[in-house]
Design an enzyme around this catalytic site. Sequence first.
Site, PDB file in Angstrom:
ATOM      1  N   ASP A  12       0.817  -1.230   0.000  1.00  0.00           N
ATOM      2  CA  ASP A  12       0.000   0.000   0.000  1.00  0.00           C
ATOM      3  C   ASP A  12       0.842   1.268   0.000  1.00  0.00           C
ATOM      4  O   ASP A  12       0.417   2.309   0.509  1.00  0.00           O
ATOM      5  CB  ASP A  12      -0.955   0.038   1.213  1.00  0.00           C
ATOM      6  CG  ASP A  12      -1.818  -1.204   1.284  1.00  0.00           C
ATOM      7  OD1 ASP A  12      -2.292  -1.636   0.233  1.00  0.00           O
ATOM      8  OD2 ASP A  12      -1.992  -1.734   2.397  1.00  0.00           O
ATOM      9  N   GLY A  14       1.619   3.051  -2.527  1.00  0.00           N
ATOM     10  CA  GLY A  14       1.252   3.978  -3.603  1.00  0.00           C
ATOM     11  C   GLY A  14       1.941   3.615  -4.910  1.00  0.00           C
ATOM     12  O   GLY A  14       2.202   4.480  -5.743  1.00  0.00           O
ATOM     13  N   LYS A  15       2.204   2.318  -5.081  1.00  0.00           N
ATOM     14  CA  LYS A  15       2.886   1.856  -6.298  1.00  0.00           C
ATOM     15  C   LYS A  15       2.052   2.144  -7.551  1.00  0.00           C
ATOM     16  O   LYS A  15       2.596   2.473  -8.591  1.00  0.00           O
ATOM     17  CB  LYS A  15       3.150   0.343  -6.226  1.00  0.00           C
ATOM     18  CG  LYS A  15       4.095  -0.055  -5.124  1.00  0.00           C
ATOM     19  CD  LYS A  15       4.265  -1.554  -5.068  1.00  0.00           C
ATOM     20  CE  LYS A  15       3.062  -2.302  -4.556  1.00  0.00           C
ATOM     21  NZ  LYS A  15       2.709  -2.093  -3.150  1.00  0.00           N
ATOM     22  N   GLY A  16       0.720   2.008  -7.406  1.00  0.00           N
ATOM     23  CA  GLY A  16      -0.172   2.200  -8.559  1.00  0.00           C
ATOM     24  C   GLY A  16       0.041   3.565  -9.185  1.00  0.00           C
ATOM     25  O   GLY A  16       0.192   3.685 -10.401  1.00  0.00           O
ATOM     26  N   THR A 237       2.618 -12.417   2.711  1.00  0.00           N
ATOM     27  CA  THR A 237       1.836 -13.033   1.650  1.00  0.00           C
ATOM     28  C   THR A 237       2.622 -14.236   1.128  1.00  0.00           C
ATOM     29  O   THR A 237       3.711 -14.531   1.624  1.00  0.00           O
ATOM     30  CB  THR A 237       1.480 -11.993   0.555  1.00  0.00           C
ATOM     31  OG1 THR A 237       0.470 -12.561  -0.292  1.00  0.00           O
ATOM     32  CG2 THR A 237       2.702 -11.577  -0.263  1.00  0.00           C
ATOM     33  N   GLY A 300     -11.034  -2.832   2.318  1.00  0.00           N
ATOM     34  CA  GLY A 300     -11.630  -1.729   3.079  1.00  0.00           C
ATOM     35  C   GLY A 300     -11.193  -1.709   4.539  1.00  0.00           C
ATOM     36  O   GLY A 300     -11.652  -0.874   5.324  1.00  0.00           O
ATOM     37  N   ARG A 301     -10.300  -2.636   4.930  1.00  0.00           N
ATOM     38  CA  ARG A 301      -9.884  -2.683   6.338  1.00  0.00           C
ATOM     39  C   ARG A 301      -9.063  -1.446   6.700  1.00  0.00           C
ATOM     40  O   ARG A 301      -8.261  -0.975   5.891  1.00  0.00           O
ATOM     41  CB  ARG A 301      -9.010  -3.924   6.597  1.00  0.00           C
ATOM     42  CG  ARG A 301      -9.772  -5.223   6.535  1.00  0.00           C
ATOM     43  CD  ARG A 301      -8.864  -6.394   6.811  1.00  0.00           C
ATOM     44  NE  ARG A 301      -7.899  -6.609   5.738  1.00  0.00           N
ATOM     45  CZ  ARG A 301      -6.950  -7.539   5.773  1.00  0.00           C
ATOM     46  NH1 ARG A 301      -6.819  -8.318   6.828  1.00  0.00           N
ATOM     47  NH2 ARG A 301      -6.127  -7.681   4.758  1.00  0.00           N
ATOM     48  N   ASP A 331       2.288  14.893   1.821  1.00  0.00           N
ATOM     49  CA  ASP A 331       1.277  15.876   2.234  1.00  0.00           C
ATOM     50  C   ASP A 331       0.475  15.430   3.459  1.00  0.00           C
ATOM     51  O   ASP A 331      -0.071  16.267   4.167  1.00  0.00           O
ATOM     52  CB  ASP A 331       0.318  16.157   1.064  1.00  0.00           C
ATOM     53  CG  ASP A 331      -0.313  14.877   0.532  1.00  0.00           C
ATOM     54  OD1 ASP A 331       0.445  13.971   0.132  1.00  0.00           O
ATOM     55  OD2 ASP A 331      -1.556  14.779   0.555  1.00  0.00           O
ATOM     56  N   GLY A 413       0.351  14.207  -3.431  1.00  0.00           N
ATOM     57  CA  GLY A 413      -1.108  14.140  -3.542  1.00  0.00           C
ATOM     58  C   GLY A 413      -1.491  12.978  -4.422  1.00  0.00           C
ATOM     59  O   GLY A 413      -0.636  12.331  -5.022  1.00  0.00           O
TER      60      GLY A 413
END
Length: 431
Positions: A12, A14-16, A237, A300-301, A331, A413
């Site tokens: 999570d 922010g690799k995308g 994982t 959504g956790r 930020d 951002g």
Amino acid sequence: MNLCVLGAQWGDEGKGKIVDLLTPNFGVVARYQGGHNAGHTVYVNGRKFVLHLIPSGILHDGVTCLIGNGVVVDPHALFAEVDKLAGMGFDVAGRLFVSDKAHLILPYHRELDILSEARRGERKIGTTSRGIGPAYEDKIGRRGVRVGDLRDTSDNGPLVGAIRENVDARNRLVGNTEMKWQDVVADLRVMWTRLEPFVADVSLRLSQAFATGTRVMFEGAQGTLLDIDHGTYPYVTSSNAVAGGACTGLGIGPKAINAVLGVAKAYTTRVGEGPLPTELLGEMGQRLRDTGQEYGASTGRPRRCGWYDAVAVRYAVRINGLDALALTKLDVLDGIETLEICTAYKCGDEILTEMPADTAQLAACTPIYESMPGWTQPTRGVTRFSDLPAEARAYIARLEAVSGVPAAVVSTGSERDHTIVRDDSVAATWF
Ligand code: IMP
């Protein structure tokens, strides 16, 4: 120039967004491990895209996206994503290919994932319940079903034989309900009619791309500390999220990877169970969660939040041979008076400056912090390093020093253009 982009923390990071941003300079984006446990959120012109299996490169015309043999593919999840993209105006036909050696996630894997978690009780991993672990177990146990196996349409061939055996094993384990192998086979027959045009020899396609000088980006999912070998085992994982996973998960040689970019948040988060030394359980943790919208893109956790852990990132630099970091969500720290950076762990009488292999030991460690002044001016949307407040620049400089690599990219951002690419850094050649 081929680049590997992966997570330098617990996923999570922010690799995308970073992959999406880099994609215009690459002809091919290839995903090498994991499955639809991943969730890559990308914002383009205010529209939100959440991708789980398909590389986020798909949002760019003319880019070919490959799903490698190291990925586990749930065909229903794949086509849900294909259909969603089509509904948003993105046609993937002729641009998306799946390795015929990729293993399938089948209905019994999802059930076994949930069952295994229930059995572990308090020792549960906190998986995404997508069947990832059991699918990889079948792969390593040499009883898995691969995408290419679906070519076998005979009634009593190897495909039916494997499904029967696996469903029988599932029925022995799950005593109270019975799964019918015929239903699994029937569903796979339907899936194959859709899947067939997407199937390819991914390794061969990559070697052809290398031969023609097409730039390739290798995309990792999850993060280094969730890697099956190098992560906080067993709270990990079931695949190799590290750079080495790109070789085995795509069928390429190590020399095909020319550079490695690690994505790390300017703080730390984790979903699921397992140690997180810098975790903040009080108000500050909640502040990071609220400001950073730290809720899982797949499940959504709420994510567990904490200060930047330089021990963990330094470890990711070593394990992956990182050339640079892309530092995301700077930020989110706006307006915090004092920031803490964990530079070592205290474990009993010992000071550890390297990540211990023993997860129980890690769980018993407390962080040793260095304090830095925060900044009051907003950094959201800043695109030039020199426009950042002096304290933010000093914070980044300190993260670079304690992590051991430059922060070549800084994300300020969620939008594509909320990004600083530092001209004087190694990343200048990647954009
Ligand atoms: P699994 O991959 O579903 O087996 O879950 C194993 C561990 O990895 C759990 O702690 C999950 O929360 C975590 N995990 C799996 N995928 C992701 C991801 O994409 N981001 C963050 N954590 C993940």
